[in-house]
Design a protein around this motif. Structure first.
Motif, PDB file in Angstrom:
ATOM      1  N   VAL A   1      84.534  21.863  59.241  1.00 62.87           N
ATOM      2  CA  VAL A   1      83.485  20.839  59.286  1.00 62.87           C
ATOM      3  C   VAL A   1      83.129  20.456  57.854  1.00 62.87           C
ATOM      4  N   LEU A   2      83.187  19.156  57.575  1.00 64.77           N
ATOM      5  CA  LEU A   2      82.821  18.641  56.267  1.00 64.77           C
ATOM      6  C   LEU A   2      81.580  17.766  56.369  1.00 64.77           C
ATOM      7  N   ASP A   3      80.658  17.969  55.460  1.00 66.48           N
ATOM      8  CA  ASP A   3      79.472  17.122  55.323  1.00 66.48           C
ATOM      9  C   ASP A   3      79.934  15.859  54.604  1.00 66.48           C
ATOM     10  N   ALA A   4      80.090  14.767  55.354  1.00 69.03           N
ATOM     11  CA  ALA A   4      80.624  13.526  54.790  1.00 69.03           C
ATOM     12  C   ALA A   4      79.645  12.839  53.854  1.00 69.03           C
ATOM     13  N   VAL A   5      78.358  13.150  53.945  1.00 69.71           N
ATOM     14  CA  VAL A   5      77.362  12.545  53.048  1.00 69.71           C
ATOM     15  C   VAL A   5      77.517  13.097  51.638  1.00 69.71           C
ATOM     16  N   HIS A   6      77.677  14.410  51.544  1.00 68.95           N
ATOM     17  CA  HIS A   6      77.732  15.062  50.234  1.00 68.95           C
ATOM     18  C   HIS A   6      79.146  15.405  49.791  1.00 68.95           C
ATOM     19  N   GLY A   7      80.112  15.265  50.698  1.00 71.17           N
ATOM     20  CA  GLY A   7      81.483  15.593  50.358  1.00 71.17           C
ATOM     21  C   GLY A   7      81.708  17.084  50.149  1.00 71.17           C
TER      22      GLY A   7
ATOM     23  N   TRP B   1      71.825  22.979  62.158  1.00 71.03           N
ATOM     24  CA  TRP B   1      72.310  22.812  60.786  1.00 71.03           C
ATOM     25  C   TRP B   1      71.554  21.694  60.075  1.00 71.03           C
ATOM     26  N   PHE B   2      71.355  20.561  60.751  1.00 71.04           N
ATOM     27  CA  PHE B   2      70.576  19.469  60.152  1.00 71.04           C
ATOM     28  C   PHE B   2      69.152  19.933  59.846  1.00 71.04           C
ATOM     29  N   ALA B   3      68.521  20.620  60.792  1.00 70.72           N
ATOM     30  CA  ALA B   3      67.146  21.098  60.594  1.00 70.72           C
ATOM     31  C   ALA B   3      67.060  22.042  59.395  1.00 70.72           C
ATOM     32  N   GLU B   4      68.037  22.911  59.253  1.00 71.29           N
ATOM     33  CA  GLU B   4      68.066  23.850  58.126  1.00 71.29           C
ATOM     34  C   GLU B   4      68.151  23.124  56.780  1.00 71.29           C
ATOM     35  N   HIS B   5      68.746  21.933  56.802  1.00 74.46           N
ATOM     36  CA  HIS B   5      68.909  21.146  55.581  1.00 74.46           C
ATOM     37  C   HIS B   5      67.892  20.009  55.476  1.00 74.46           C
ATOM     38  N   ASP B   6      66.829  20.063  56.299  1.00 74.38           N
ATOM     39  CA  ASP B   6      65.767  19.047  56.307  1.00 74.38           C
ATOM     40  C   ASP B   6      66.316  17.635  56.451  1.00 74.38           C
ATOM     41  N   VAL B   7      67.262  17.484  57.377  1.00 73.85           N
ATOM     42  CA  VAL B   7      67.880  16.192  57.654  1.00 73.85           C
ATOM     43  C   VAL B   7      67.594  15.844  59.103  1.00 73.85           C
ATOM     44  N   GLU B   8      67.161  14.625  59.338  1.00 72.80           N
ATOM     45  CA  GLU B   8      66.964  14.155  60.710  1.00 72.80           C
ATOM     46  C   GLU B   8      68.296  13.602  61.206  1.00 72.80           C
ATOM     47  N   GLY B   9      68.971  14.360  62.028  1.00 62.76           N
ATOM     48  CA  GLY B   9      70.260  13.939  62.555  1.00 62.76           C
ATOM     49  C   GLY B   9      70.124  13.393  63.963  1.00 62.76           C
ATOM     50  N   PHE B  10      71.032  12.519  64.328  1.00 57.62           N
ATOM     51  CA  PHE B  10      71.018  11.882  65.641  1.00 57.62           C
ATOM     52  C   PHE B  10      71.719  12.729  66.698  1.00 57.62           C
TER      53      PHE B  10
ATOM     54  N   VAL C   1      90.900  21.656  64.944  1.00 62.19           N
ATOM     55  CA  VAL C   1      89.926  20.631  65.322  1.00 62.19           C
ATOM     56  C   VAL C   1      88.956  20.445  64.143  1.00 62.19           C
ATOM     57  N   PRO C   2      89.202  19.443  63.291  1.00 64.10           N
ATOM     58  CA  PRO C   2      88.304  19.171  62.186  1.00 64.10           C
ATOM     59  C   PRO C   2      87.212  18.178  62.583  1.00 64.10           C
ATOM     60  N   VAL C   3      86.070  18.272  61.900  1.00 64.54           N
ATOM     61  CA  VAL C   3      84.959  17.355  62.139  1.00 64.54           C
ATOM     62  C   VAL C   3      84.446  16.858  60.791  1.00 64.54           C
ATOM     63  N   LEU C   4      84.281  15.547  60.670  1.00 65.33           N
ATOM     64  CA  LEU C   4      83.601  14.938  59.537  1.00 65.33           C
ATOM     65  C   LEU C   4      82.215  14.563  60.036  1.00 65.33           C
ATOM     66  N   LEU C   5      81.182  15.070  59.381  1.00 64.38           N
ATOM     67  CA  LEU C   5      79.820  14.999  59.906  1.00 64.38           C
ATOM     68  C   LEU C   5      78.877  14.279  58.960  1.00 64.38           C
ATOM     69  N   SER C   6      78.058  13.412  59.527  1.00 61.60           N
ATOM     70  CA  SER C   6      76.923  12.820  58.813  1.00 61.60           C
ATOM     71  C   SER C   6      75.773  12.741  59.810  1.00 61.60           C
ATOM     72  N   PRO C   7      74.556  12.438  59.364  1.00 63.34           N
ATOM     73  CA  PRO C   7      73.416  12.449  60.294  1.00 63.34           C
ATOM     74  C   PRO C   7      73.532  11.471  61.460  1.00 63.34           C
ATOM     75  N   PHE C   8      74.244  10.370  61.276  1.00 61.54           N
ATOM     76  CA  PHE C   8      74.276   9.347  62.317  1.00 61.54           C
ATOM     77  C   PHE C   8      75.682   8.990  62.782  1.00 61.54           C
ATOM     78  N   ALA C   9      76.662   9.833  62.422  1.00 61.12           N
ATOM     79  CA  ALA C   9      78.040   9.595  62.853  1.00 61.12           C
ATOM     80  C   ALA C   9      78.840  10.876  62.686  1.00 61.12           C
ATOM     81  N   TYR C  10      79.910  10.974  63.453  1.00 66.06           N
ATOM     82  CA  TYR C  10      80.882  12.038  63.245  1.00 66.06           C
ATOM     83  C   TYR C  10      82.241  11.523  63.693  1.00 66.06           C
ATOM     84  N   SER C  11      83.279  12.156  63.182  1.00 67.27           N
ATOM     85  CA  SER C  11      84.617  11.839  63.641  1.00 67.27           C
ATOM     86  C   SER C  11      85.413  13.121  63.712  1.00 67.27           C
TER      87      SER C  11
END
Length: 107
Positions: A8-14, A64-73, A92-102
């Motif tokens: 899993v990669l945090d796509a916002v921060h890379g 995970w979003f809550a732990e990082h103080d991010v409001e995720g959808f 199974v890889p995941v690219l993750l951001s608060p309002f999208a994933y792939s």
């Protein structure tokens, strides 16, 4: 028998998404294995050997979003996939951001 890994990669921060809880279940929802992504955002071997069949892998992104103080959808991501060739490794890889994933079938 097939082995399963995930990343899993945090796509916002890379950066890798460390500490995401992951649950692997069979198609009926029966848990098979669980774990959490490591410092590189990976679980190298989610469950040991898996046979042919359909599985669900669930990522607890809400915690995970809550732990990082991010409001995720997306409070969770559940991906249903089929292993048709149990002699191959499956990833199974995941690219993750608060309002999208792939996701995609990795290698």
């Amino acid at each position: 028998m097939s082995h399963l890994s995930t990343h899993v990669l945090d796509a916002v921060h890379g950066t890798p998404a460390h500490g995401i809880a992951v649950l692997l279940a069979d198609i009926d929802g029966m848990p098979i294995a669980s774990g959490a992504t490591d410092s590189d955002g990976r679980i190298a071997d989610v469950a040991g050997e898996l046979g042919a069949g359909t599985y669900r892998i669930r990522f607890d992104t809400g915690a995970w979003f809550a732990e990082h103080d991010v409001e995720g959808f997306y409070p969770e991501i559940t991906i249903c996939f089929a292993i048709t060739d149990p002699t191959r490794h499956h990833h199974v890889p995941v690219l993750l951001s608060p309002f999208a994933y792939s996701t995609y079938r990795g290698s």
